[in-house]
Enzyme design. Structure first.
Site, PDB file in Angstrom:
ATOM      1  CB  SER A   6      -1.065  -0.030   1.114  1.00 62.02           C
ATOM      2  OG  SER A   6      -0.287   0.162   2.432  1.00 62.02           O
ATOM      3  CG  ASN A  44      12.033   1.459   6.270  1.00 61.70           C
ATOM      4  OD1 ASN A  44      11.396   0.464   5.694  1.00 61.70           O
ATOM      5  ND2 ASN A  44      12.492   1.048   7.623  1.00 61.70           N
ATOM      6  CG  HIS A  65       9.392   1.970  12.120  1.00 62.29           C
ATOM      7  ND1 HIS A  65       9.779   0.636  12.061  1.00 62.29           N
ATOM      8  CD2 HIS A  65       9.232   2.344  13.332  1.00 62.29           C
ATOM      9  CE1 HIS A  65       9.471   0.287  13.173  1.00 62.29           C
ATOM     10  NE2 HIS A  65       9.080   1.224  13.872  1.00 62.29           N
ATOM     11  CG  ASP A  85      13.096   0.103  11.840  1.00 66.61           C
ATOM     12  OD1 ASP A  85      13.062   0.354  10.512  1.00 66.61           O
ATOM     13  OD2 ASP A  85      12.491  -0.619  12.387  1.00 66.61           O
TER      14      ASP A  85
HETATM   15  C1  GRF Z   1       3.686  -0.669   6.798  1.00 70.56           C
HETATM   16  O1  GRF Z   1       3.069  -0.740   7.985  1.00 70.56           O
HETATM   17  C2  GRF Z   1       5.252  -0.188   6.842  1.00 70.56           C
HETATM   18  O2  GRF Z   1       5.279   1.073   7.663  1.00 70.56           O
HETATM   19  C3  GRF Z   1       5.962  -1.252   7.483  1.00 70.56           C
HETATM   20  O3  GRF Z   1       5.329  -2.456   6.895  1.00 70.56           O
HETATM   21  C4  GRF Z   1       3.954  -1.965   6.530  1.00 70.56           C
HETATM   22  C5  GRF Z   1       3.907  -2.174   4.870  1.00 70.56           C
HETATM   23  O4  GRF Z   1       2.671  -2.231   4.339  1.00 70.56           O
HETATM   24  N1  GRF Z   1       7.245  -1.392   7.475  1.00 70.56           N
HETATM   25  P1  GRF Z   1       2.459  -1.936   2.900  1.00 70.56           P
HETATM   26  O5  GRF Z   1       3.141  -3.242   2.147  1.00 70.56           O
HETATM   27  O6  GRF Z   1       3.000  -0.758   2.254  1.00 70.56           O
HETATM   28  O7  GRF Z   1       0.861  -1.986   2.707  1.00 70.56           O
END
Ligand code: GRF
Length: 202
Positions: free
Chosen positions: A13, A107, A109, A145
């Site tokens: 997403s 990244n 987080h 992170d």
């Molecule tokens: C997100 O919550 C991101 O912060 C974490 O993994 C999840 C990935 O979600 N690192 P998506 O695949 O982008 O929907």
């Protein structure tokens, strides 16, 4: 116009938020390639729908993490990318990949770093009982992170009754924050001095 590579392991997403940001003219860039370490990642379908080439790189096909990262680096080099976005890519990046892409890998987080790093950011924040959490976009270094923070958004989570609710409440803010940072990358530069990150428009 910047060339972007997205690395994702899951539903994608956040990857979608970058696709939308490009389509809607916020991001002056194009996604050159999606790299995923999971054959069934939802991100692959999103890539197909949007005419973005995707490449699956499976850990099982390599003797070591370093070898796998060397292959990913080859893909990034070949695609001449300016920015690498980890969008739910659930692996630590080794120096093989990090070195040549220093300050070019970011990244997202789902917590306010340096609180609650690691794979369970939302659950850890919920269990700790913090009233405010959120999301952070940061440069990637060799740690979990730990790289310099580029942007953060706060989200109140005191009304959430489960860790899943926390995740769901934070997710749309992840999308906005990610999209904003990538848009900024496409229109200027982030300058890193120690741990501090400053933005300069072109
Ligand atoms: C997100 O919550 C991101 O912060 C974490 O993994 C999840 C990935 O979600 N690192 P998506 O695949 O982008 O929907």
């Amino acid at each position: 116009m910047i060339r972007i590579a997205v690395l994702a392991s899951g539903r994608g997403s956040n990857f979608q938020s970058i696709i939308d940001g490009i389509k809607e003219g916020d991001i002056d860039g194009e996604i050159a390639v999606l790299v995923t370490d999971k054959e069934n990642a939802g991100a692959i379908e999103r890539a197909e729908k949007n005419g973005i080439p995707s490449i699956v790189v499976l850990r099982d096909n390599f003797e070591s993490r370093e070898q796998m990262d060397r292959e990913i680096r080859r893909i990034l080099d070949e695609n001449k990318v300016d920015l690498v976005v980890l969008a739910g890519y659930m692996r630590i990046i080794s120096p093989e990949l990090l070195g040549p892409y220093e300050n070019k890998i970011i990244n997202i987080h789902p917590a306010l770093l340096p609180s609650f790093p690691g794979v369970d950011g939302q659950k850890d924040a919920f269990e700790y009982g913090v009233k405010v959490s959120g999301c952070s976009v940061h440069f990637v270094d060799g740690g979990m992170d730990t790289g310099p923070i580029i942007e953060q958004t706060c989200v109140r989570i005191d009304d959430c009754k489960t860790p899943e609710e926390v995740g769901a409440k934070i997710l749309p803010f992840e999308h906005k924050t990610m999209r904003k940072v990538v848009a900024n990358f496409s229109k200027g530069k982030y300058i890193v001095k120690g741990r501090r990150v400053r933005y300069e428009k072109y």
